[in-house]
Design a protein around this motif. Structure first.
Motif, PDB file in Angstrom:
ATOM      1  N   VAL A 283     104.418-112.488 -54.214  1.00 20.82           N
ATOM      2  CA  VAL A 283     105.335-113.475 -54.779  1.00 20.82           C
ATOM      3  C   VAL A 283     106.746-112.911 -54.842  1.00 20.82           C
ATOM      4  CG1 VAL A 283     105.860-114.941 -56.760  1.00 20.82           C
ATOM      5  CG2 VAL A 283     103.470-114.417 -56.208  1.00 20.82           C
ATOM      6  N   ILE A 284     107.704-113.692 -54.344  1.00 14.94           N
ATOM      7  CA  ILE A 284     109.116-113.383 -54.527  1.00 14.94           C
ATOM      8  C   ILE A 284     109.736-114.526 -55.323  1.00 14.94           C
ATOM      9  CG2 ILE A 284     111.370-113.073 -53.421  1.00 14.94           C
ATOM     10  CD1 ILE A 284     109.988-111.824 -51.044  1.00 14.94           C
ATOM     11  N   ILE A 285     110.313-114.201 -56.462  1.00 16.90           N
ATOM     12  CA  ILE A 285     110.989-115.203 -57.283  1.00 16.90           C
ATOM     13  C   ILE A 285     112.381-115.452 -56.719  1.00 16.90           C
ATOM     14  CG2 ILE A 285     112.022-115.629 -59.551  1.00 16.90           C
ATOM     15  CD1 ILE A 285     109.694-114.065 -60.776  1.00 16.90           C
ATOM     16  N   ILE A 286     112.760-116.739 -56.640  1.00 15.52           N
ATOM     17  CA  ILE A 286     114.126-117.128 -56.283  1.00 15.52           C
ATOM     18  C   ILE A 286     114.645-117.986 -57.427  1.00 15.52           C
ATOM     19  CG2 ILE A 286     115.556-118.454 -54.698  1.00 15.52           C
ATOM     20  CD1 ILE A 286     113.795-117.647 -52.458  1.00 15.52           C
ATOM     21  N   SER A 287     115.653-117.522 -58.127  1.00 13.14           N
ATOM     22  CA  SER A 287     116.054-118.207 -59.352  1.00 13.14           C
ATOM     23  C   SER A 287     117.540-118.070 -59.631  1.00 13.14           C
ATOM     24  CB  SER A 287     115.265-117.638 -60.535  1.00 13.14           C
ATOM     25  OG  SER A 287     115.673-118.212 -61.756  1.00 13.14           O
ATOM     26  N   GLY A 288     118.058-119.044 -60.361  1.00 10.53           N
ATOM     27  CA  GLY A 288     119.432-118.970 -60.833  1.00 10.53           C
ATOM     28  C   GLY A 288     119.552-118.171 -62.114  1.00 10.53           C
ATOM     29  N   ARG A 289     118.437-117.772 -62.689  1.00 14.34           N
ATOM     30  CA  ARG A 289     118.457-116.975 -63.916  1.00 14.34           C
ATOM     31  C   ARG A 289     118.797-115.527 -63.555  1.00 14.34           C
ATOM     32  NH1 ARG A 289     112.758-118.807 -66.768  1.00 14.34           N
ATOM     33  NH2 ARG A 289     112.923-121.040 -66.348  1.00 14.34           N
ATOM     34  N   ALA A 290     119.988-115.115 -63.910  1.00 15.60           N
ATOM     35  CA  ALA A 290     120.479-113.811 -63.470  1.00 15.60           C
ATOM     36  C   ALA A 290     120.390-112.729 -64.538  1.00 15.60           C
ATOM     37  CB  ALA A 290     121.940-113.945 -63.019  1.00 15.60           C
TER      38      ALA A 290
END
Length: 233
Positions: free
Chosen positions: A77-84
């Motif tokens: 799993v690779i997370i892609i998120s705007g949560r930085a």
């Protein structure tokens, strides 16, 4: 040889299309989903080689889904998120994600990280998917530890990466830098904390005394040594 299948779970149609285009141009197969429920239903009929997962989904907390994918299915799993925020990245890695990419991103970077992750997921030089050590059997094909009485304990894909690294290098010091180089991810506090969590969980599953572990020894200021006798099948 069939091209690896990458699933894309993101509620933004533009991002799904951009990622699918970049990955397919690079030779991957893709399937895209906008809702977690659709994705989970589809998982009953196929197994992706890698999952790209956004955390902000309309029908489910992405972190919960990441944990289930990693722990129950051993998925990459690779997370892609705007949560930085650092805490979001740390939490994602602790729950079993293999990498964390922050939006906005360059599609070429995502393709490069997918390639790198799948290279690391290939069978090790030992050629085996089963390792025996000190009364335990580790099945990397189904992400399970089996004790002498046949009792199975599942481990996540992320925990399996660390366990395989130890089992491939028994009785040798493995530094934090070497772990970061082998397992990928950005060096720093979030990586160190994620490794601490994975090793702690492995020790629990191996019934290690946290005050005096027999198999995974911490060499303070240097790294770790796995003290078991290992054979591969």
């Amino acid at each position: 040889m069939t091209a690896p299948l990458v699933t894309i779970l993101d509620d933004e149609a533009e991002i799904r299309a951009m990622l699918a285009s970049a990955l397919e141009e690079a030779g991957f197969r893709t399937m895209s989903f906008s809702r977690a429920s659709e994705f989970e239903t589809a998982l009953k009929s196929f197994s992706p080689d890698l999952c790209l997962v956004d955390l902000s989904l309309p029908d489910r907390d992405g972190l919960t889904l990441v944990h289930r994918l990693a722990l129950e299915q051993g998925a990459t799993v690779i997370i892609i998120s705007g949560r930085a925020q650092v805490q979001d990245r740390v939490t994602g890695l602790e729950l079993g994600a293999d990498d964390y990419i922050i939006k906005p991103f360059d599609p070429a970077e995502v393709v490069a990280r997918v390639r790198a992750r799948l290279r690391r997921d290939r069978p090790a030089a030992t050629g085996g998917e089963v390792a025996r050590f000190n009364g335990w059997t580790a099945h990397f094909d189904r992400f399970a530890l089996v004790d002498t009485e046949g009792q199975e304990t599942p481990f996540s894909h992320a925990e399996g990466e660390v366990l395989r690294l130890f089992l491939e290098r028994p009785k040798r010091l493995i530094s934090r830098a070497a772990m970061q180089e082998s397992l990928g991810g950005a060096a720093g506090e979030s990586f160190d904390r994620a490794m601490d969590v994975r090793i702690s969980r492995l020790r629990q599953k191996l019934h290690e005394d946290p005050r005096n572990p027999r198999l995974i020894k911490t060499i303070y200021g240097a790294g770790y040594i796995f003290l078991g006798d290992v054979s591969w099948e």
